[in-house]
Design a protein around this motif. Structure first.
Motif, PDB file in Angstrom:
ATOM      1  N   TRP A  79      -0.764   4.320   4.605  1.00 24.84           N
ATOM      2  CA  TRP A  79      -1.227   4.616   3.250  1.00 24.84           C
ATOM      3  C   TRP A  79      -2.101   5.856   3.295  1.00 24.84           C
ATOM      4  O   TRP A  79      -2.587   6.262   4.363  1.00 24.84           O
ATOM      5  N   CYS A 103       3.405   1.192   0.793  1.00 23.92           N
ATOM      6  CA  CYS A 103       2.713  -0.073   0.515  1.00 23.92           C
ATOM      7  C   CYS A 103       3.065  -0.596  -0.873  1.00 23.92           C
ATOM      8  O   CYS A 103       3.324  -1.795  -1.038  1.00 23.92           O
ATOM      9  N   ALA A 104       3.076   0.287  -1.868  1.00 28.24           N
ATOM     10  CA  ALA A 104       3.422  -0.145  -3.224  1.00 28.24           C
ATOM     11  C   ALA A 104       4.844  -0.690  -3.271  1.00 28.24           C
ATOM     12  O   ALA A 104       5.118  -1.703  -3.930  1.00 28.24           O
ATOM     13  N   TYR A 182      -4.432  -1.135  -3.543  1.00 24.47           N
ATOM     14  CA  TYR A 182      -3.236  -1.973  -3.553  1.00 24.47           C
ATOM     15  C   TYR A 182      -3.565  -3.440  -3.820  1.00 24.47           C
ATOM     16  O   TYR A 182      -4.634  -3.930  -3.459  1.00 24.47           O
TER      17      TYR A 182
END
Length: 566
Positions: A79, A103-104, A182
């Motif tokens: 990230w 990550c998303a 996140y």
């Protein structure tokens, strides 16, 4: 008659003990480490996305519900942290960001499949001599170059020195960028320890030891980091969990040898549990019985302070040893379940050893999918974070298309409780009896429904009963809604059958039923009678926290069974 009832009860309890739990963590570590990679195996964005989707689809098909997704390997991350560089194996170029938010994307795909996803991080281990120099020319170099004063070289590899207060701040600041950006369901700590007793931390010990015993000082350094990390996480997202995967041996056990978390690498997760600074412990129990699997499991159970305890299992050993058969792993799953709720699930190392092509791996996957994980499981609750009880859905209705046998169930959202606890999802149950046993996973026809309607094709012309429950954000389940009675040939037959409700309030269990209660017996899972009475309320204040079987007899002779969690 008593002997017959006792036999039936014993038989039923044996079935309960062996059945699949309704709430259970079924996790797998998904590595992104270039030295042991599950994903990605390509530098192409399209291929990366499609391969991760394929992995998650296969895990979903086997009813896994938790992914431990590695976002940090050796001082490099997945990230945009602004503190540590992007991992080189994503694009082939050290420090280069991919063209999409990994990550998303991973969070979105896991949540689509009703899976939790925990960010797996590795705080102190930052890479071999040859690994860290890959980042020397990056705009954001490796920590060994940016902060050489915080790093120690041990056995040709670099580590952050846990004894330095500035290291704790550096790591908490790093993970804060992850937590605030996140919606991970949790953070999972790996290698949160010293590499060895011979680690060269003489300078930091001289500066900060304060005359303490060196072993105790080292443990306290790790403790302080975990405390500070936990507090930071909860300050931003109280629902985000903090977990840890410690070495599988906590403290020394006579008759067994090995490396011990507490004394050899100064890692004390049970202290974190006692202090309320951890939510989930996944010890790496990577042995069979000859090396103490059950003995070490018991040590964790005795010392985890009631925190969620999940057995980390060595699926990878099936490819390393002819003696490590699928049956070893299956036996460990069964033993974990016998300890439920003291142990509440398993986690496999690692994804390739669940989804790979090796014959033993395929056998394990098929046994999980077709048998041991045949029915989906909810995430277990965490009573130490506060017990809640959502209200049941209301106004459950049903309609039946008698030509297609499709029955559509709909309901209204329950009122929020006094704490305004939000509803996470609903479950729909079906039974041939109006006394629907919601702890029987075979009665759960829809595991997770996020809308207020569900359509099901009735298998035949028999009479069926439907009811709905609500789960809140802490995975606590409501009681049953009103029960509706339908058949494929007659359609809706009754829309307002009152279910039997088991209500735990403080030290009392109350049975809410339209029938007259003749007797109530509460048994431990071992079969020991723990309490009994002959009215609809019974005191349970003397019972320890855990699972119990409640058997109620009503005036028409009907026996109603219920699994109570206290």
């Amino acid at each position: 008659m008593k002997k017959i009832l006792f036999f039936l009860l014993s038989l039923w309890m044996a079935i309960v003990l062996q059945a699949q739990p309704k709430q259970e963590i079924r996790a797998v570590w998904l590595t992104t480490n270039p030295n042991a990679v599950d994903w990605p195996t390509s530098k192409n964005e399209t291929n990366q996305k499609s391969s991760l989707i394929e992995i998650l689809d296969k895990l979903q098909a086997a009813n896994f519900n938790t992914i431990l997704f590695q976002v940090q390997s050796y001082g490099d991350v997945l990230w945009d942290s602004g503190i540590q560089p992007w991992s080189y194996h994503l694009t082939g170029t050290p420090g280069k960001a991919p063209n999409y938010d990994i990550c998303a994307f991973a969070i979105e795909e896991c949540h689509k499949r009703n899976m939790e996803i925990h960010a797996w991080v590795v705080p102190y281990r930052v890479g071999s001599n040859s690994y860290v120099t890959k980042y020397d020319d990056c705009a954001l170099p490796h920590v060994y170059k940016v902060h050489p004063e915080m790093c120690v070289n041990y056995d040709n590899a670099w580590y952050l020195d846990p004894g330095l207060p500035e290291v704790r701040k550096y790591l908490v600041d790093l993970y804060e960028t992850l937590v605030t950006k996140y919606e991970f369901d949790g953070i999972n700590l790996d290698y949160t320890r010293y590499p060895h007793a011979n680690f060269d931390d003489g300078d930091s010990f001289k500066k900060y030891g304060g005359g303490a015993n060196r072993d105790d000082w080292r443990r306290e350094n790790i403790n302080k980091f975990v405390y500070e990390l936990y507090d930071m996480i909860k300050s931003h997202n109280p629902g985000m969990k903090l977990g840890v995967a410690p070495i599988g041996c906590y403290k020394r056990i006579p008759g067994y040898s090995g490396w011990y978390a507490y004394s050899d690498v100064f890692q004390d997760p049970c202290d974190w549990a006692e202090k309320g600074k951890i939510d989930l412990i996944i010890p790496q129990l990577y042995w069979d019985e000859s090396s103490g699997y059950s003995a070490h499991t018991k040590t964790w159970i005795d010392n985890c302070n009631g925190r969620q305890l999940v057995a980390g299992l060595a699926a990878y050993k099936m490819t390393e040893s002819p003696y490590w058969q699928t049956s070893v792993v299956i036996d460990q799953i069964e033993k974990m379940r016998k300890n439920n709720p003291a142990t509440c699930g398993v986690s496999f190392f690692r994804t390739n050893y669940i989804l790979g092509e090796n014959a033993k791996i395929k056998d394990l996957y098929n046994q999980l999918k077709d048998n041991y994980f045949k029915y989906p499981a909810h995430i277990p609750v965490m009573p130490y974070n506060g017990v809640t009880k959502p209200d049941a859905p209301v106004n459950v209705k049903a309609s039946v298309n008698t030509s297609t046998k499709e029955s559509t169930i709909s309901w209204d959202v329950p009122e929020q409780d006094e704490n305004n606890t939000s509803i996470r999802y609903y479950s729909v149950y079906i039974s041939e009896s109006p006394d629907i046993e919601i702890d029987n996973v075979e009665n759960q026809v829809a595991h997770i429904v996020k809308e207020n309607t569900f359509t099901y094709t009735l298998p035949d012309d028999k009479i069926y009963y439907f009811a709905v429950t609500a789960f809140d954000k802490g995975y606590y389940e409501s009681g049953l809604s009103n029960v509706v009675k339908v058949s494929a040939s007659a359609g809706l037959m009754d829309a307002d059958i009152k279910p039997v409700r088991f209500i735990v309030e403080g030290d009392w269990l109350r049975i809410d039923t339209q029938e007259t209660v003749v007797s109530v017996h509460i048994y431990a899972l071992s079969g020991t009678l723990m309490a009994h009475g002959d009215i609809s309320e019974i005191n349970i204040g003397h019972l320890s926290r855990g699972a119990y079987i409640v058997v109620v007899t009503v005036n028409n002779g009907k026996i109603i069974k219920y699994k109570m969690i206290k």
